[in-house]
Design an enzyme around this catalytic site. Structure first.
Site, mmCIF file in Angstrom:
data_model
loop_
_atom_site.group_PDB
_atom_site.id
_atom_site.type_symbol
_atom_site.label_atom_id
_atom_site.label_comp_id
_atom_site.label_asym_id
_atom_site.label_seq_id
_atom_site.Cartn_x
_atom_site.Cartn_y
_atom_site.Cartn_z
ATOM 1 C CG ASP A 55 -1.782 1.414 1.129
ATOM 2 O OD1 ASP A 55 -1.812 2.109 0.538
ATOM 3 O OD2 ASP A 55 -2.735 1.272 2.133
ATOM 4 C CB CYS A 121 -9.102 15.630 -14.298
ATOM 5 S SG CYS A 121 -10.364 14.179 -15.253
ATOM 6 C CE1 TYR A 156 -7.549 10.597 -11.027
ATOM 7 C CE2 TYR A 156 -8.345 11.888 -12.954
ATOM 8 C CZ TYR A 156 -7.433 11.059 -12.400
ATOM 9 O OH TYR A 156 -6.717 10.250 -13.309
ATOM 10 C CE LYS A 160 -3.936 11.476 -11.612
ATOM 11 N NZ LYS A 160 -2.795 10.611 -11.108
ATOM 12 C CD GLU A 198 -17.175 -0.191 -15.948
ATOM 13 O OE1 GLU A 198 -16.427 -0.164 -15.015
ATOM 14 O OE2 GLU A 198 -18.145 -0.156 -16.032
ATOM 15 C CB ALA A 200 -16.212 6.873 -22.290
ATOM 16 C CE LYS A 207 -23.154 1.188 -20.278
ATOM 17 N NZ LYS A 207 -23.400 2.711 -20.163
ATOM 18 C CD GLN A 227 -21.849 13.120 -22.757
ATOM 19 O OE1 GLN A 227 -22.607 13.238 -23.825
ATOM 20 N NE2 GLN A 227 -21.797 12.037 -22.006
ATOM 21 N NE ARG A 229 -14.462 13.813 -20.932
ATOM 22 C CZ ARG A 229 -15.538 14.518 -21.171
ATOM 23 N NH1 ARG A 229 -15.998 15.135 -22.288
ATOM 24 N NH2 ARG A 229 -16.123 14.499 -19.979
HETATM 25 P P1 NAD Z 1 -5.583 1.790 -12.998
HETATM 26 O O1 NAD Z 1 -6.515 1.989 -11.959
HETATM 27 O O2 NAD Z 1 -5.747 0.729 -13.745
HETATM 28 O O3 NAD Z 1 -4.195 1.719 -12.450
HETATM 29 C C1 NAD Z 1 -3.970 2.339 -11.153
HETATM 30 C C2 NAD Z 1 -3.151 1.117 -10.259
HETATM 31 O O4 NAD Z 1 -2.774 1.757 -8.841
HETATM 32 C C3 NAD Z 1 -4.254 -0.014 -9.652
HETATM 33 O O5 NAD Z 1 -3.604 -1.074 -10.204
HETATM 34 C C4 NAD Z 1 -4.375 0.269 -8.186
HETATM 35 O O6 NAD Z 1 -4.693 -1.072 -7.298
HETATM 36 C C5 NAD Z 1 -2.974 1.008 -7.827
HETATM 37 N N1 NAD Z 1 -3.245 1.475 -6.483
HETATM 38 C C6 NAD Z 1 -4.101 2.467 -6.160
HETATM 39 N N2 NAD Z 1 -4.081 2.786 -4.906
HETATM 40 C C7 NAD Z 1 -2.536 2.376 -4.475
HETATM 41 C C8 NAD Z 1 -1.909 2.404 -3.223
HETATM 42 N N3 NAD Z 1 -2.431 2.881 -2.106
HETATM 43 N N4 NAD Z 1 -0.797 1.543 -3.354
HETATM 44 C C9 NAD Z 1 -0.092 0.722 -4.403
HETATM 45 N N5 NAD Z 1 -1.043 0.916 -5.569
HETATM 46 C C10 NAD Z 1 -2.020 1.583 -5.616
HETATM 47 O O7 NAD Z 1 -5.409 3.013 -13.629
HETATM 48 P P2 NAD Z 1 -4.494 3.463 -15.156
HETATM 49 O O8 NAD Z 1 -5.705 3.743 -16.214
HETATM 50 O O9 NAD Z 1 -3.558 2.448 -15.400
HETATM 51 O O10 NAD Z 1 -4.229 4.805 -14.406
HETATM 52 C C11 NAD Z 1 -2.461 4.881 -14.146
HETATM 53 C C12 NAD Z 1 -2.353 6.530 -13.998
HETATM 54 O O11 NAD Z 1 -2.768 7.056 -14.987
HETATM 55 C C13 NAD Z 1 -3.194 7.110 -12.622
HETATM 56 O O12 NAD Z 1 -2.263 7.807 -12.109
HETATM 57 C C14 NAD Z 1 -4.142 7.877 -13.586
HETATM 58 O O13 NAD Z 1 -4.771 8.805 -12.792
HETATM 59 C C15 NAD Z 1 -3.506 8.409 -14.558
HETATM 60 N N6 NAD Z 1 -4.474 8.630 -15.612
HETATM 61 C C16 NAD Z 1 -5.095 7.686 -16.297
HETATM 62 C C17 NAD Z 1 -5.739 8.075 -17.242
HETATM 63 C C18 NAD Z 1 -6.747 6.750 -18.397
HETATM 64 O O14 NAD Z 1 -7.368 7.403 -19.111
HETATM 65 N N7 NAD Z 1 -6.434 5.550 -17.820
HETATM 66 C C19 NAD Z 1 -6.191 9.355 -17.822
HETATM 67 C C20 NAD Z 1 -5.676 10.359 -17.186
HETATM 68 C C21 NAD Z 1 -4.487 9.872 -16.131
#
Ligand code: NAD
Length: 343
Positions: A55, A121, A156, A160, A198, A200, A207, A227, A229
């Protein structure tokens, strides 16, 4: 081939897991992958990687993760699509602990480079609530400077933006080499496709698959479908992360596609891939986020001579095929596929 230790935080998730796969392909032989989830819930895991369940909200665990690392990629975050971030603002903001403690640990152990995954965001919401004129709406392309004056997505987005600044100040005050990318909606295989977190593209693929396989030719869409994106395929994201991490660019940089589509147009493409036409039901009370935004790629083009270019159609074909496979596995009672590679 590099044998320096590279740490990927959030490696059990979508982008983190894909990054580990990509680093291995590029010849990195010493990778430490860290996530809070138990290993059987990681999307991808690899035998010759040091996989740790920790964690990372906790400072001590960040030190275990960071010790000996030359580079850290922090992709760990408690996040999801609009359905999750609109209803879990406190949880989203608590991810500030992950990046803060990871930065402190990186400083303590003299890490050479640190990558932070920020998000579109962070942008000022007032720039994204322009009038809705249906599918012809041209969304504002957000350039890096548009994050200030700040009015980020509540919860969120503020986390960031704060974490971006924390990276900046660790660089300015402590000499830690931080790099920051603002991701714009990433999609692709090996990501969350059901369960409420998940985004969009995955939700719409699921779906459409469900409607097709169950013969119920109807789809529910969040909001009025207008909307807008842009969505970036995972391979472009991985290439961008690599280029930004290895560049001299110290300010946050957009990493996103500039092929903007409305949610209706996204559904059109997925229907076309599936070879089906569905009746659309619009849920106007569902979370839908800002009206529209796009990635302004002027700066990344200027600085790197590159921008994401994989078309939405191409990326969605691959994503649809993967979700279809996962869906059928679940329907048959099997667990979803987890990519496990043994050397
Ligand atoms: P994801 O949720 O698939 O992966 C994030 C991972 O972080 C998860 O596996 C989760 O278990 C882990 N995590 C959460 N809390 C934790 C903790 N306390 N200790 C250790 N691990 C922890 O998300 P993703 O889509 O792979 O996103 C990765 C990064 O990219 C994130 O920072 C997210 O904010 C950023 N991001 C993603 C998107 C997108 O469209 N996917 C867009 C903008 C930013």
């Amino acid at each position: 081939m590099s044998d320096k230790l590279i740490v990927v935080a959030g490696a059990g998730g979508f982008i983190g897991g894909s990054l580990v796969a990509s680093l291995r392909q590029r010849g990195c032989s010493h990778i430490r992958a860290v996530d809070v989830k138990s290993l059987d819930h990681w999307y991808q895991k690899f035998d010759n990687v040091e996989n740790l369940c920790l964690d990372l909200n906790k400072k001590d665990n960040c030190e275990i993760a960071a010790k000996g690392a030359a580079e850290i990629y922090n992709l760990a975050c408690n996040m999801g699509g609009m359905g999750f971030i609109e209803k879990n603002k406190a949880l989203c903001m608590l991810s500030v602990l992950i990046n803060t403690h990871m930065l402190m640990a990186a400083r303590k152990y003299g890490v050479e480079r640190y990558f932070y995954s920020s998000s579109a965001c962070v942008y000022n919401g007032d720039l994204q609530h322009t009038s809705d004129d249906g599918d012809r709406f041209t969304p504002p392309a957000l350039k890096e400077a548009d994050a200030y004056p700040a009015l980020a997505e509540d919860g969120y987005g503020w986390e960031k933006l704060f974490s971006e600044r924390m990276c900046r100040h660790f660089r300015e005050d402590f000499g830690l080499h931080t790099r920051v990318a603002r991701f714009h909606n990433i999609y692709g295989p090996w990501g969350t496709w059901f369960g409420g977190r998940e985004k969009a593209p995955a939700a719409i693929c699921r779906k459409v698959i469900e409607a097709k396989l169950k013969g119920k030719h109807e789809i529910e869409i969040w909001g009025n479908g207008h909307q807008t994106r842009s969505f970036m395929y995972i391979d472009d994201c991985l290439k961008g992360i690599d280029m930004i991490m290895n560049s001299d660019i110290i300010e946050p940089l957009n990493l996103g596609s500039n092929e903007a589509v409305s949610v209706n147009q996204l559904v059109d493409i997925v229907e076309d891939i599936a070879g089906i036409k569905l009746k659309r039901k619009y849920d106007l009370d569902a979370p839908k986020g800002v009206n529209g935004r796009n990635s302004d790629n002027t700066l990344i083009q200027q600085l790197l001579g590159w921008e994401p270019s994989i078309t939405l159609r191409h990326g969605l074909e691959k994503t649809y095929a993967w979700i279809l496979e996962q869906y059928q596995l679940r329907e048959s009672g099997a667990e979803g596929v987890v990519r496990e590679i043994e050397e």
